[in-house]
Design a protein around this motif. Sequence first.
Motif, short mmCIF file in Angstrom:
data_model
loop_
_atom_site.label_atom_id
_atom_site.label_comp_id
_atom_site.label_asym_id
_atom_site.label_seq_id
_atom_site.Cartn_x
_atom_site.Cartn_y
_atom_site.Cartn_z
N THR A 1 -0.10 1.08 4.94
CA THR A 1 -1.47 1.56 5.05
C THR A 1 -1.63 2.90 4.36
N ILE A 2 -0.67 3.79 4.57
CA ILE A 2 -0.84 5.12 4.01
C ILE A 2 -0.30 5.22 2.59
N LEU A 3 0.44 4.25 2.13
CA LEU A 3 1.05 4.40 0.81
C LEU A 3 0.44 3.50 -0.26
N MET A 4 -0.36 2.51 0.11
CA MET A 4 -0.94 1.61 -0.88
C MET A 4 -2.00 2.35 -1.70
N ARG A 5 -2.01 2.07 -3.03
CA ARG A 5 -2.95 2.78 -3.89
C ARG A 5 -4.35 2.23 -3.74
N ALA B 1 2.15 0.10 8.92
CA ALA B 1 1.56 1.45 8.97
C ALA B 1 1.90 2.22 7.71
N LEU B 2 3.15 2.14 7.30
CA LEU B 2 3.57 2.85 6.09
C LEU B 2 2.81 2.34 4.89
N ALA C 1 -7.46 0.64 -1.58
CA ALA C 1 -7.96 0.67 -0.21
C ALA C 1 -7.92 -0.71 0.43
N SER D 1 -4.52 -1.31 1.80
CA SER D 1 -4.34 -0.50 3.01
C SER D 1 -4.99 -1.20 4.19
N ALA D 2 -6.22 -1.65 3.97
CA ALA D 2 -6.96 -2.28 5.06
C ALA D 2 -6.23 -3.52 5.56
N LEU E 1 -3.22 -2.57 7.56
CA LEU E 1 -3.62 -2.07 8.87
C LEU E 1 -4.00 -3.23 9.78
N LEU F 1 -1.98 8.62 -6.38
CA LEU F 1 -1.25 9.22 -5.24
C LEU F 1 -0.66 10.57 -5.60
#
Lengths: 631, 306, 99
Positions: B34-38, B31-32, B40, B43-44, B47, B97
Amino acid sequence: MENLIGLLVAAPLLGAALLLCGGRRLDGKGHYIGTALAAASFVIGAVLFADMLGRGEHDRALHSKVFSWIPVGGFRADVAFQLDQLSMTFVLLITGVGTLIHIYSIGYMEHDERRRRFFGYLNLFLAAMLLLVLADNYLLLYVGWEGVGLASYLLIGFWQHKPSAATAAKKAFIVNRVGDVGLSIAIMLMFTTFGTFTFAPVLTDVDNASEGKLTAIGLMLLLAACGKSAQVPLQSWLGDAMEGPTPVSALIHAATMVTAGVYLITRSGAIFESAPDAQTAVVTVGAVTLLFGAIVGCAKDDIKKALAGSTMSQIGYMILAAGLGPIGYVFAIMHLVTHGFFKAGLFLGAGSVMHGMNDEVDMRKYGGLRKYMPVTFVTFGLGYLAIIGFPGLSGFWSKDKIIEAAFAKGGTEGWILGGAALLGAAITAYYMTRVMLLTFFGEKRWVPDEAGNEPHPHESPSSMTIPMIVLAVGSVFAGGLFSLNDSFLKWLEPVTGHSHGDSPLSAATVTAGTMVVLVIGVALAWAQYGRRPVPRTAPRGSLLTRAARRDLLQDDFNHVALVKPGQYLTRGLVYVDHKLVDGVVNGTAAGVGGLSGRLRKLQNGYARTYAVSMFGGAAVLIAATLLMRAV
Amino acid sequence: MSGGLAAAASTTSTGEALQFWVLGTIAVLGALCTILMRKAVHSALSLAGTMIILAIFYLANGAYFLGIVQIVVYTGAIMMLFLFVVMLVGVTAADSLKETLKGQRWLAALCGIGFGILLCAGIGNASLKSWNGLGQANSGGNVEGLAALIFTKYVFAFEITGALLITAAVGAMVLTHRERTERARTQREQSEERVRIGRNVPPLPAPGVYARHNAVDIPGLLPDGTPSELTVNATLRGRGQIRDVSRESLAELAALEQRSKRWLGRKTDETAASGGDAETENGENTANGENGENAGSARNSRGAAK
Amino acid sequence: MNPVNYLYLAALLFTIGAAGVVIRRNAIVLFMCVELMLNACNLAFVTFSRLHGNLDGQIIAFFTMVVAAAEVVVGLAIIVTVFRSRHSASVDDASLMKL
């Protein structure tokens, strides 16, 4: 027959509509149309009169409903006419004198390019005045009451290019408005008290109403009468109203409209009889005004304003008589009719004199006109004799009766009122003799006007003299005719009722007293204006004279007592409005604006900012839930 | 999973506890990420990992059907949809970011910490000591149990959800569909217009092709060494996905070439054929540059002619 | 171990997702964070289902999934449309109602 009553009003109304909406096409024949329709109204009135005479004394009243005006639930106000003996008297006076003055105006207004409009206004006045006296309820009467006020305003200000005329019209309108407020309040009070405006139920139901309410209604009606009939304290407009054309002064401001107050009080007699305090107020107003007007009339050098003062004084007599109750109603109306004849005749005479003197109104610049305008002199002279109460002429019969009735009131009140009426008779004799002497006797005092035109006094055309002759005949014989066999008394008694009162003086004594004061008044005037040459400019005069020249300071009083405080109040209100009301409003606006400007920053368009506030809001909600559970 | 079978239990099996602590940690990390990766895409993927772990937890909690659905629908379909859109929007585009809204990060931290603490406080407040487990409910089979509920108690909700899905599908089509208001221009018309305007009359120059990156996102270099934007596809230009050819990276490339040359030189010593290959490649490169220059000069001459 | 721990995990994941929605600018990542929050909820529902001993919680989680699928379809379509007209997937760039 009932249907003819509506035509009575409709004829002049049609004339007004034609003349005012017809445009320039009618310029050439507008005055004939107006006169013809006024005459038609008179003919209808005469037919109705003949019909009325043919019926028995107690079923002479006619009633005609035209249409239902305001039907609301159980309440209804109708446009309905009631023609009884009192209304009949007025109808004949209004249409008769009105027609004569229409004829007179054809000559008098010959050179005025707005003559068509003038006749339209005159017809409008006739229609409104007939509506006033024919209405069967107070609401419709109010319509006529406002209608004559409007016509009066339009006609006083007919020469509106003169600032004085425009101002006089406004003054008349505003002062009348004060009285009209009284009438409207009276009507509202009637509605709350009786639940109707119609004369018959209101006047038969007075016994069921409290005296306080009746007194209030009576005082409000008196206020209305004061406004319309130029009685103290609402008298100030009548003198200025003389700015209007002379036929207007004769018809509206002498013979008919100004007597509407007398009609109102007589018509509402039942209310006043049940409210003695209101009656006292009426007689007080009448007595004060009859002296007030007479004194003003003594001091004026303007012939029309002197006559206006006289009108005020004579209507004071009528109001006094009407306030006396059943003792005086008949004589009030009788004096009203005779006054209608002789005062209209006097005004028409004055107009004739002005017509021949390049519209000069200052009597000190007349003198010796009897040789130049014999018809005017004779008719004016007959009117003069009638008004001062020369034995046998109209004024003698009617005024003498009023003085008698004033004494018959009884007690101290009777003595005071009778004394005032007698004194008024003396002053009347004085000022009318003065007008007569200044105008028609003595040496010539004419001066060229500003343009350098030497006046060439000449007799007026026949269209002007014939009405004067007719009115002079009326002035001479009307009173005698009315008093013959007490015919007028018998005619009106079914409507107004009559009682003799208990006079402390016999009729003969009163007549003798009247004769004595008459002679004194005439003699005084002769001593002052007949024996000595009259200066062209008025001498300074005593304090009373100077005050009387200024209408006994009525305008100054109004200015100090009403205008000034009103102005200060207005200024104060404007200040409060600007500083306080506007301050609050503007302050609120500025506050909202400033707050919004700051709140606007929260609304920056970034979805993430809104997401944060949602997130925080959710947190707060959880906190609140936990707290509630903890408590 | 034995806890699920017990009628009323107060603790789960040690195996489940172990699984929870290990996989739970990974899920939080995912989860972390997901929100911190530069990028997309990263992130996907993070997730997707978290979701698979959640699927395992569903299974552990006795929700067998949901566990499978989680993998098939969420991880399989929805996350793939995400990846499609990421591809469409630009797979290599990395977000900065760096925060641009003033105070946003502080507020987010404050709200996040406050929210989390309050939520945990709320759960702790509930103070659950024993539970029922799903043994009873799942006795006839989990899928059958769910089906019985869906088609009886929740049948209206189920039907309405069907309508919702249809609406969503139609809505997505309406949103992404673009009505063509005019006829597409044919190739002939396009070329005629190019000639009429007098710009890009010959075909556009090709992108730079290096030995290491045989890619369309590297601009070709003009003779003076500056990259020519014209050589890169307009879509990539629009996305800002042109590969960096700054001095440093050029130097890096030069060093690379040097190394490969040396390596090739050694090779040349051994086999001439390879050297010829290298020559050919270099020649191609030069030709590309010349081509670009030719295009440029052609442009210039046209401009002068005008 | 008490299954309540699943709830704590769900709370944690939910908070992380919410924080992601607030701090990330890329609309796609933002959507992923929303999905993360929904999944956290689902975990909570499933856990509740176990704690209560009936399947209603799982039904709710099932419906959540369906709704989430619909939401993703529409949301991603919107993102594509916005990207097409603005050439950007950043939610900060879409701070005006019109272009």
